[in-house]
Design a protein around this motif. Structure first.
Motif, PDB file in Angstrom:
ATOM      1  N   GLY A 177       9.559  13.093 -63.471  1.00 44.65           N
ATOM      2  CA  GLY A 177       9.756  14.461 -63.935  1.00 44.65           C
ATOM      3  C   GLY A 177       9.090  14.804 -65.246  1.00 44.65           C
ATOM      4  N   THR A 178       8.601  13.804 -65.973  1.00 40.51           N
ATOM      5  CA  THR A 178       7.988  14.073 -67.275  1.00 40.51           C
ATOM      6  C   THR A 178       6.642  14.770 -67.134  1.00 40.51           C
ATOM      7  OG1 THR A 178       9.060  12.117 -68.205  1.00 40.51           O
ATOM      8  CG2 THR A 178       7.211  13.042 -69.447  1.00 40.51           C
ATOM      9  N   THR A 179       5.843  14.324 -66.196  1.00 41.15           N
ATOM     10  CA  THR A 179       4.500  14.863 -65.993  1.00 41.15           C
ATOM     11  C   THR A 179       4.353  15.347 -64.554  1.00 41.15           C
ATOM     12  OG1 THR A 179       3.662  13.193 -67.526  1.00 41.15           O
ATOM     13  CG2 THR A 179       2.031  14.393 -66.207  1.00 41.15           C
ATOM     14  N   PRO A 180       3.910  16.596 -64.358  1.00 43.05           N
ATOM     15  CA  PRO A 180       3.757  17.096 -62.983  1.00 43.05           C
ATOM     16  C   PRO A 180       2.512  16.519 -62.316  1.00 43.05           C
ATOM     17  CG  PRO A 180       2.933  18.720 -64.530  1.00 43.05           C
ATOM     18  CD  PRO A 180       3.541  17.614 -65.363  1.00 43.05           C
ATOM     19  N   LEU A 181       2.515  16.483 -60.990  1.00 38.53           N
ATOM     20  CA  LEU A 181       1.291  16.149 -60.276  1.00 38.53           C
ATOM     21  C   LEU A 181       0.244  17.217 -60.571  1.00 38.53           C
ATOM     22  CD1 LEU A 181       2.359  15.014 -56.678  1.00 38.53           C
ATOM     23  CD2 LEU A 181       1.971  13.612 -58.700  1.00 38.53           C
ATOM     24  N   ARG A 182      -1.010  16.800 -60.634  1.00 38.71           N
ATOM     25  CA  ARG A 182      -2.089  17.764 -60.847  1.00 38.71           C
ATOM     26  C   ARG A 182      -2.432  18.427 -59.517  1.00 38.71           C
ATOM     27  NH1 ARG A 182      -6.766  15.876 -61.970  1.00 38.71           N
ATOM     28  NH2 ARG A 182      -7.531  17.666 -63.142  1.00 38.71           N
ATOM     29  N   ALA A 183      -2.572  19.734 -59.550  1.00 40.28           N
ATOM     30  CA  ALA A 183      -2.904  20.478 -58.334  1.00 40.28           C
ATOM     31  C   ALA A 183      -4.213  19.974 -57.732  1.00 40.28           C
ATOM     32  CB  ALA A 183      -2.996  21.973 -58.651  1.00 40.28           C
ATOM     33  N   LYS A 184      -5.210  19.745 -58.575  1.00 38.52           N
ATOM     34  CA  LYS A 184      -6.508  19.282 -58.093  1.00 38.52           C
ATOM     35  C   LYS A 184      -6.393  17.900 -57.466  1.00 38.52           C
ATOM     36  CE  LYS A 184     -11.296  18.550 -59.565  1.00 38.52           C
ATOM     37  NZ  LYS A 184     -12.226  18.578 -60.723  1.00 38.52           N
ATOM     38  N   SER A 185      -5.555  17.047 -58.034  1.00 37.41           N
ATOM     39  CA  SER A 185      -5.382  15.696 -57.497  1.00 37.41           C
ATOM     40  C   SER A 185      -4.777  15.735 -56.102  1.00 37.41           C
ATOM     41  CB  SER A 185      -4.492  14.860 -58.426  1.00 37.41           C
ATOM     42  OG  SER A 185      -5.113  14.666 -59.679  1.00 37.41           O
ATOM     43  N   MET A 186      -3.829  16.654 -55.882  1.00 43.44           N
ATOM     44  CA  MET A 186      -3.244  16.791 -54.554  1.00 43.44           C
ATOM     45  C   MET A 186      -4.295  17.214 -53.537  1.00 43.44           C
ATOM     46  SD  MET A 186       0.590  18.392 -55.013  1.00 43.44           S
ATOM     47  CE  MET A 186       0.205  19.707 -56.151  1.00 43.44           C
ATOM     48  N   THR A 187      -5.131  18.172 -53.930  1.00 42.19           N
ATOM     49  CA  THR A 187      -6.197  18.637 -53.039  1.00 42.19           C
ATOM     50  C   THR A 187      -7.150  17.508 -52.696  1.00 42.19           C
ATOM     51  OG1 THR A 187      -6.103  20.888 -53.905  1.00 42.19           O
ATOM     52  CG2 THR A 187      -8.136  20.229 -52.814  1.00 42.19           C
ATOM     53  N   GLU A 188      -7.573  16.756 -53.710  1.00 41.90           N
ATOM     54  CA  GLU A 188      -8.522  15.665 -53.489  1.00 41.90           C
ATOM     55  C   GLU A 188      -7.918  14.562 -52.635  1.00 41.90           C
ATOM     56  OE1 GLU A 188      -9.477  14.653 -57.488  1.00 41.90           O
ATOM     57  OE2 GLU A 188     -11.055  16.186 -57.672  1.00 41.90           O
ATOM     58  N   TYR A 189      -6.651  14.255 -52.870  1.00 45.00           N
ATOM     59  CA  TYR A 189      -5.979  13.193 -52.120  1.00 45.00           C
ATOM     60  C   TYR A 189      -5.892  13.555 -50.640  1.00 45.00           C
ATOM     61  CZ  TYR A 189      -2.465   9.745 -50.737  1.00 45.00           C
ATOM     62  OH  TYR A 189      -1.803   8.730 -50.096  1.00 45.00           O
ATOM     63  N   VAL A 190      -5.410  14.758 -50.344  1.00 43.21           N
ATOM     64  CA  VAL A 190      -5.256  15.167 -48.952  1.00 43.21           C
ATOM     65  C   VAL A 190      -6.621  15.265 -48.271  1.00 43.21           C
ATOM     66  CG1 VAL A 190      -4.490  17.019 -47.418  1.00 43.21           C
ATOM     67  CG2 VAL A 190      -3.085  16.358 -49.371  1.00 43.21           C
TER      68      VAL A 190
END
Length: 271
Positions: A177-190
């Motif tokens: 909960g301290t640091t959110p996932l990066r939106a760009k990282s989610m896109t790249e991962y998927v």
């Protein structure tokens, strides 16, 4: 011109945007550069000479519900419960990537089985930046059902055992909960995972899937549009997809209604 061509190719190959979205992006860029010519800021408009990639053919394999399970299960062996949950939650909520990254545990209402969408992380210089509004400027409540709550409860329990859990922290987070996932990282991962599995998808595909699935399940258009956070017009034009089998069923239903009414109003000689 070369830089603009690279930019348009990036929208297609890296970000995975739809041809219609890329064409709109190019039109906006061209209009801005035309204004630059008219105000003597630049000599000509290079966007007019840029080459848009032809739209992909219609023989591309459709994205299916089963593909969601394949993406989710492929993330689990990587011991990436965060990305696996992000994939499932993207399908359950239909949220944009920045909205997913912007969720906090305090946005979850377990009793109502709902999430409040009121902020998002947007890409910018130096990384992503938090804004306390959605793309449309309106907060909304997305209902996720008992199964959606169960998904998040499993995730919360797993993170509590692994790294602890901050009840006021970011919902999708590697460190509890301290640091959110990066939106760009989610896109790249998927995108990377889908390519490995040969699945025709990127992260935004899950948003399209949810809108189409709501329509398939008989959810009325205004409700579906509200849950997606856009207008009824955009919902109908962009997110709803049909198929021959659904069209055939529709034809049967309408024909049955007509046949019933003409049979009850026609004289016996014509029945």
């Amino acid at each position: 011109v070369t830089n603009i061509n690279y930019y348009l190719a990036d929208l297609d190959e890296v970000k995975g945007l739809a041809p219609r979205t890329i064409k709109l992006d190019h039109a906006i860029l061209s209009a801005a550069l035309t204004h630059g010519v008219e105000t003597d800021w630049i000599k000509d408009n290079p966007a007019k000479r840029a080459k848009l990639k032809p739209a992909k053919g219609l023989n591309v394999e459709p994205f299916t519900t089963e593909h969601i399970g394949q993406l989710y299960q492929a993330a689990i062996p990587d011991e990436d419960i965060d990305m696996a949950t992000a994939i499932a939650l993207a399908a359950v909520t239909g949220c944009r990537r920045g909205e997913l990254a912007g969720l906090k545990w305090s946005d979850l209402d377990v009793d109502k089985a709902a999430l409040r969408i009121e902020r998002q992380w947007v890409p910018g210089e130096g990384g992503q930046h938090l804004t306390y509004e959605t793309k449309t400027g309106k907060a909304r409540t997305v209902y996720i059902g008992a199964d959606g709550v169960a998904l998040l409860e499993r995730y919360r329990s797993a993170k509590a055992l692994e790294v602890g859990h901050d009840p006021d922290g970011w919902l999708l987070s590697y460190n509890g909960g301290t640091t959110p996932l990066r939106a760009k990282s989610m896109t790249e991962y998927v995108g990377r995972l889908a390519k490995e599995l040969k699945i025709p998808a990127h992260l935004h595909t899950l948003r399209h899937w949810k809108q189409t699935e709501m329509n398939r399940q008989g959810v009325d258009l205004p409700t579906a549009a509200d849950q997606g956070g856009h207008s009824v017009g955009v919902m109908a034009e962009t997110y709803l997809h049909t198929s021959d089998d659904r069209a055939a069923v529709a034809g049967e239903l309408v024909a049955a209604v007509v046949e019933k009414v003409i049979q009850t109003t026609t004289s016996p000689d014509f029945k």
